[in-house]
Design a protein around this motif. Structure first.
Motif, PDB file in Angstrom:
ATOM      1  N   THR A  17      48.177  27.271  43.804  1.00 18.78           N
ATOM      2  CA  THR A  17      47.181  28.345  43.807  1.00 18.78           C
ATOM      3  C   THR A  17      45.763  27.794  43.616  1.00 18.78           C
ATOM      4  OG1 THR A  17      47.425  28.698  41.412  1.00 18.78           O
ATOM      5  CG2 THR A  17      48.829  30.001  42.870  1.00 18.78           C
ATOM      6  N   ILE A  18      44.775  28.641  43.907  1.00 19.25           N
ATOM      7  CA  ILE A  18      43.386  28.379  43.528  1.00 19.25           C
ATOM      8  C   ILE A  18      43.042  29.422  42.478  1.00 19.25           C
ATOM      9  CG2 ILE A  18      40.984  28.244  44.262  1.00 19.25           C
ATOM     10  CD1 ILE A  18      41.907  27.519  47.041  1.00 19.25           C
ATOM     11  N   TYR A  19      42.865  28.982  41.255  1.00 15.76           N
ATOM     12  CA  TYR A  19      42.694  29.884  40.118  1.00 15.76           C
ATOM     13  C   TYR A  19      41.207  29.966  39.764  1.00 15.76           C
ATOM     14  CZ  TYR A  19      43.837  31.979  35.531  1.00 15.76           C
ATOM     15  OH  TYR A  19      43.951  32.814  34.438  1.00 15.76           O
ATOM     16  N   GLY A  20      40.634  31.134  39.968  1.00 16.02           N
ATOM     17  CA  GLY A  20      39.236  31.363  39.617  1.00 16.02           C
ATOM     18  C   GLY A  20      39.124  31.782  38.160  1.00 16.02           C
ATOM     19  N   PHE A  21      38.529  30.934  37.339  1.00  9.29           N
ATOM     20  CA  PHE A  21      38.391  31.186  35.903  1.00  9.29           C
ATOM     21  C   PHE A  21      36.985  31.721  35.671  1.00  9.29           C
ATOM     22  CE2 PHE A  21      38.815  29.165  31.441  1.00  9.29           C
ATOM     23  CZ  PHE A  21      39.432  30.302  30.966  1.00  9.29           C
ATOM     24  N   ILE A  22      36.894  33.022  35.367  1.00  3.03           N
ATOM     25  CA  ILE A  22      35.624  33.731  35.420  1.00  3.03           C
ATOM     26  C   ILE A  22      35.153  34.146  34.033  1.00  3.03           C
ATOM     27  CG2 ILE A  22      34.471  35.794  36.336  1.00  3.03           C
ATOM     28  CD1 ILE A  22      36.638  35.756  38.539  1.00  3.03           C
ATOM     29  N   GLY A  23      33.892  33.930  33.787  1.00  6.91           N
ATOM     30  CA  GLY A  23      33.290  34.383  32.547  1.00  6.91           C
ATOM     31  C   GLY A  23      31.848  33.932  32.492  1.00  6.91           C
ATOM     32  N   GLN A  24      31.075  34.591  31.659  1.00  6.62           N
ATOM     33  CA  GLN A  24      29.679  34.204  31.499  1.00  6.62           C
ATOM     34  C   GLN A  24      29.580  32.835  30.840  1.00  6.62           C
ATOM     35  OE1 GLN A  24      28.777  37.874  29.272  1.00  6.62           O
ATOM     36  NE2 GLN A  24      27.072  38.118  30.692  1.00  6.62           N
ATOM     37  N   ASN A  25      28.419  32.231  30.891  1.00  3.94           N
ATOM     38  CA  ASN A  25      28.196  30.992  30.157  1.00  3.94           C
ATOM     39  C   ASN A  25      28.457  31.250  28.672  1.00  3.94           C
ATOM     40  OD1 ASN A  25      27.443  29.620  32.465  1.00  3.94           O
ATOM     41  ND2 ASN A  25      25.273  30.076  32.217  1.00  3.94           N
ATOM     42  N   GLY A  26      29.257  30.379  28.059  1.00  6.36           N
ATOM     43  CA  GLY A  26      29.588  30.552  26.647  1.00  6.36           C
ATOM     44  C   GLY A  26      30.823  31.391  26.405  1.00  6.36           C
ATOM     45  N   ALA A  27      31.508  31.815  27.476  1.00  3.20           N
ATOM     46  CA  ALA A  27      32.681  32.679  27.309  1.00  3.20           C
ATOM     47  C   ALA A  27      33.917  31.916  26.840  1.00  3.20           C
ATOM     48  CB  ALA A  27      32.998  33.389  28.629  1.00  3.20           C
ATOM     49  N   GLY A  28      33.924  30.593  27.064  1.00  2.00           N
ATOM     50  CA  GLY A  28      35.062  29.790  26.651  1.00  2.00           C
ATOM     51  C   GLY A  28      35.695  28.990  27.773  1.00  2.00           C
ATOM     52  N   LYS A  29      35.124  29.081  28.989  1.00  2.00           N
ATOM     53  CA  LYS A  29      35.699  28.383  30.140  1.00  2.00           C
ATOM     54  C   LYS A  29      35.715  26.868  29.923  1.00  2.00           C
ATOM     55  CE  LYS A  29      32.753  29.813  33.253  1.00  2.00           C
ATOM     56  NZ  LYS A  29      31.736  30.368  32.313  1.00  2.00           N
ATOM     57  N   SER A  30      34.567  26.309  29.601  1.00  2.00           N
ATOM     58  CA  SER A  30      34.462  24.854  29.441  1.00  2.00           C
ATOM     59  C   SER A  30      35.275  24.369  28.248  1.00  2.00           C
ATOM     60  CB  SER A  30      32.993  24.446  29.297  1.00  2.00           C
ATOM     61  OG  SER A  30      32.276  24.732  30.473  1.00  2.00           O
TER      62      SER A  30
ATOM     63  N   LEU B  33      41.847  24.638  39.691  1.00  2.00           N
ATOM     64  CA  LEU B  33      41.243  25.537  38.702  1.00  2.00           C
ATOM     65  C   LEU B  33      39.732  25.413  38.845  1.00  2.00           C
ATOM     66  CD1 LEU B  33      40.993  27.280  36.096  1.00  2.00           C
ATOM     67  CD2 LEU B  33      41.307  25.179  34.783  1.00  2.00           C
ATOM     68  N   ILE B  34      39.078  26.531  39.149  1.00  2.00           N
ATOM     69  CA  ILE B  34      37.618  26.540  39.297  1.00  2.00           C
ATOM     70  C   ILE B  34      37.022  27.461  38.246  1.00  2.00           C
ATOM     71  CG2 ILE B  34      35.662  26.943  40.819  1.00  2.00           C
ATOM     72  CD1 ILE B  34      37.517  26.737  43.169  1.00  2.00           C
ATOM     73  N   SER B  35      36.238  26.886  37.366  1.00  2.00           N
ATOM     74  CA  SER B  35      35.514  27.671  36.381  1.00  2.00           C
ATOM     75  C   SER B  35      34.153  28.028  36.956  1.00  2.00           C
ATOM     76  CB  SER B  35      35.342  26.837  35.105  1.00  2.00           C
ATOM     77  OG  SER B  35      34.232  27.260  34.362  1.00  2.00           O
ATOM     78  N   SER B  36      33.816  29.323  36.952  1.00  2.00           N
ATOM     79  CA  SER B  36      32.533  29.737  37.518  1.00  2.00           C
ATOM     80  C   SER B  36      32.159  31.138  37.052  1.00  2.00           C
ATOM     81  CB  SER B  36      32.587  29.715  39.048  1.00  2.00           C
ATOM     82  OG  SER B  36      31.321  30.039  39.604  1.00  2.00           O
ATOM     83  N   HIS B  37      30.857  31.433  37.119  1.00  2.00           N
ATOM     84  CA  HIS B  37      30.419  32.812  36.901  1.00  2.00           C
ATOM     85  C   HIS B  37      29.835  33.392  38.190  1.00  2.00           C
ATOM     86  CE1 HIS B  37      26.783  30.370  36.037  1.00  2.00           C
ATOM     87  NE2 HIS B  37      26.137  31.380  36.587  1.00  2.00           N
ATOM     88  N   ILE B  38      29.996  32.665  39.310  1.00  2.00           N
ATOM     89  CA  ILE B  38      29.482  33.136  40.599  1.00  2.00           C
ATOM     90  C   ILE B  38      30.615  33.883  41.311  1.00  2.00           C
ATOM     91  CG2 ILE B  38      28.354  32.507  42.760  1.00  2.00           C
ATOM     92  CD1 ILE B  38      27.346  29.973  41.353  1.00  2.00           C
ATOM     93  N   LEU B  39      30.692  35.183  41.067  1.00  2.00           N
ATOM     94  CA  LEU B  39      31.844  35.969  41.494  1.00  2.00           C
ATOM     95  C   LEU B  39      31.971  36.064  43.001  1.00  2.00           C
ATOM     96  CD1 LEU B  39      31.554  38.880  38.925  1.00  2.00           C
ATOM     97  CD2 LEU B  39      32.563  36.621  38.648  1.00  2.00           C
ATOM     98  N   SER B  40      30.851  36.248  43.682  1.00  2.00           N
ATOM     99  CA  SER B  40      30.900  36.438  45.131  1.00  2.00           C
ATOM    100  C   SER B  40      31.517  35.225  45.819  1.00  2.00           C
ATOM    101  CB  SER B  40      29.498  36.698  45.677  1.00  2.00           C
ATOM    102  OG  SER B  40      28.622  35.629  45.331  1.00  2.00           O
ATOM    103  N   GLU B  41      31.256  34.031  45.294  1.00  2.00           N
ATOM    104  CA  GLU B  41      31.804  32.830  45.904  1.00  2.00           C
ATOM    105  C   GLU B  41      33.288  32.673  45.590  1.00  2.00           C
ATOM    106  OE1 GLU B  41      32.183  29.785  48.314  1.00  2.00           O
ATOM    107  OE2 GLU B  41      30.414  31.074  48.162  1.00  2.00           O
TER     108      GLU B  41
END
Length: 307
Positions: free
Chosen positions: A32-45, A188-196
Motif C-alpha cells: 500500500t501507499i499509506y498517507g500519514f496526515i496531520g499538522q506540523n507537530g501532530a506526531g508524524k515525525s 509511508l508518506i508523512s505530509s500535511h499537503i492533503l491535495s497531493e
C-alpha cells in the motif's frame, strides 16, 4: 491473509510533560501507499523516529515485518529506506559519487546498484554536476535514490514534497507510484499537503495532537467525501419513483428522516428540481452537499485549519 509491514500497539512517546504520541494503534498493509496526515507537530515525525530507531518509545510496542525487538528488529530495519527531515546529501559530490558513498556506508556489495538506482529515479545523465547545483526536485530524487539502495521493501518518507515547485511535485508523485506499482514497494508518506496525498495514497491515517483519529482506505474516504443533492419533499416515496423513472437513475438513498441523497445529476440540479416540481411535489429543502478532502480532514481534527 493480509500481510503487514508495520503494526503499532499503544505506541506512546512523552517528551518532558508533552505526549508526542498517545497510545497509537496503526497498521500498514504490504503493497500500500499509506498517507500519514496531520499538522506540523501532530506526531508524524515522532512515530517515524521510533520506527527507524532514532528514538525509543516511552511505552507500547511495534512490529516491523513482524519483528519486535533485539537483533530481529535490527535486521528488519535493513529492509526499509528512509528520508527524514530532508535527504542527506554531500553537496560537493555528483549524484553517482553520493550514491557510491552511501553504498559503502551501508556495506552494500557490488557497484552495479548505483547506476541501476540512478536510472530508476531519472538521474543517470547528470554527469559531473554537483548535488549543490541540483534543483529541489532533483535533490529529492537523489534522496530517494539513496533510500532505495539495497532494494528496500518499505519506504518511509517524511514530508517528501515540501518546498517543491509544481513540476517537482509531479515528478516525485509519478516516481513513487512507479516504485509502488512496478516494484511492489510499500510506502509511508508523512505530509500535511492533503491535495497531493489524495492523488497518491491508497490508505490514510489521520493523527492530531499525538492521537490517531482514524484509518481508512482511499475508497472509504471517497465515499465519505462523495457529493450529492440533498432533497426533502412532501412525498419522498413519490419523489423516489419519479427520480428512478424520469431521471433514469437509482443512484440515490432515501434516508430515515425522509430526505433523499441523490448522487447522480449533481451537476444538473436544475433538471432535478424542474422534474420534481412538474410532478407537483413541494420541495422543502434542495441543496448540494458533501465534503471536499480539506473540509473532511479539518472536521476530523476539530475544525483546525491546515497550513
Amino acid at each position: 491473509m493480509n500481510e503487514y509491514v508495520l503494526k503499532t500497539n499503544d505506541l506512546s512517546k512523552k517528551y518532558q510533560n508533552k505526549m508526542a504520541l498517545n497510545k497509537v494503534n496503526l497498521s500498514i498493509k504490504k503493497g500500500t501507499i499509506y498517507g500519514f496526515i496531520g499538522q506540523n507537530g501532530a506526531g508524524k515525525s515522532t512515530l517515524i523516529r521510533l520506527i527507524t530507531g532514532l528514538a525509543n518509545p516511552t511505552s507500547g510496542t511495534f512490529e516491523l515485518f513482524e519483528k519486535t525487538d533485539g537483533q530481529a528488529l535490527i535486521e528488519a530495519r535493513k529492509r526499509i529506506g528512509t528520508i527524514i527531515e530532508g535527504p542527506a546529501l554531500y553537496p560537493h559530490m555528483t549524484a553517482h559519487e553520493n550514491l557510491e558513498a552511501h553504498r559503502l556506508l551501508k556495506g552494500i556489495p557490488g557497484k552495479d546498484c548505483v547506476d541501476k538506482t540512478l536510472a530508476l529515479v531519472g538521474l543517470q545523465n547528470t554527469g559531473k554536476k554537483k548535488a549543490k547545483n541540483f534543483s529541489l526536485g532533483m535533490k529529492q530524487r537523489l534522496g530517494l535514490a539513496i533510500a532505495l539502495l539495497g532494494d528496500p521493501e518499505f519506504l518511509i518518507l517524511d514530508e517528501p514534497i515540501n518546498g517543491l515547485d509544481p513540476m517537482g511535485v509531479v515528478e516525485i508523485r509519478e516516481l513513487l507510484k512507479k516504485l509502488n506499482q512496478a516494484y511492489g514497494i510499500t510506502i509511508l508518506i508523512s505530509s500535511h499537503i492533503l491535495s497531493e496525498l489524495h492523488l497518491l495514497a491508497t490508505h490514510y491515517g489521520i493523527i492530531h495532537d499525538g492521537e490517531l483519529l482514524e484509518q481508512l482506505s482511499a475508497t472509504e474516504l471517497n465515499e465519505k467525501c462523495q457529493q450529492y443533492l440533498h432533497i426533502k419533499v412532501d412525498n419522498p416515496n413519490k419523489a423516489a419513483t419519479i427520480i428512478e423513472s424520469q431521471l433514469s437513475t437509482n443512484d440515490f438513498e432515501v434516508m430515515p428522516d425522509g430526505s433523499i441523497k441523490l448522487f447522480a445529476h449533481v451537476n444538473t440540479p436544475g433538471l432535478v428540481s424542474k422534474t420534481l416540481t412538474k410532478e407537483e411535489l413541494v420541495i422543502e429543502q434542495f441543496m448540494p452537499m458533501g465534503e471536499d478532502l480539506e473540509a473532511y480532514f479539518s472536521n476530523r481534527i476539530g475544525g483546525v485549519g491546515h497550513e
